[in-house]
Write an enzyme that holds these catalytic residues in place. Sequence first.
Site, PDB file in Angstrom:
ATOM      1  N   ASP A  47      32.634 -33.031  28.783  1.00 21.56           N
ATOM      2  CA  ASP A  47      31.737 -32.319  29.684  1.00 21.56           C
ATOM      3  C   ASP A  47      31.103 -33.729  30.167  1.00 21.56           C
ATOM      4  OD1 ASP A  47      31.754 -29.637  29.773  1.00 21.56           O
ATOM      5  OD2 ASP A  47      31.426 -29.659  27.376  1.00 21.56           O
ATOM      6  N   CYS A 106      33.200 -30.724  25.337  1.00 25.43           N
ATOM      7  CA  CYS A 106      33.120 -29.249  24.970  1.00 25.43           C
ATOM      8  C   CYS A 106      33.870 -28.627  23.396  1.00 25.43           C
ATOM      9  CB  CYS A 106      33.909 -28.292  25.981  1.00 25.43           C
ATOM     10  SG  CYS A 106      33.649 -26.749  25.994  1.00 25.43           S
TER      11      CYS A 106
END
Length: 148
Positions: free
Chosen positions: A53, A46
Amino acid sequence: MTPKHLGQSTPLPGSPEQAELDYVPNPRAGSLYLVRFAAPEFTSLCPVTGQPDFAHLVIDYAPGETIVESKSLKLFLGSFRNHCGFHEDVTVGIGQRLQEEMKPRWIRIGGYWYPRGGIPIDVFWQSGAPPEGLWVPDQGVASYRGRG
């Protein structure tokens, strides 16, 4: 075109920009067919929090004169592990890089991102309409219901 990575001990590139994708001649040049790569354990970071992520990526393409060598693609996708980017930028960027370098007849990418903050974000990009007569199966990734 001799692949740079195939049969070699190759470290994971430090970033997507450093990753070198290899392309080899299409062994069925002139034939209309679809190639699918699935990366169900794709990771990036992120750009706001630096937290990981996770996504299930599905890349479909109809080759032109070349095909992407799979080890180089794995190294390229792995290089995102330490790369900060929004889901949209990462997904579309992968598809566009393959489009620009490989020049397939058609390409699409589906990025099925696992939720962070309670919202899954799915991102889709394609180079245009698929060629007439190309069999394009569903990507086979269900809408989020505790994906797995």
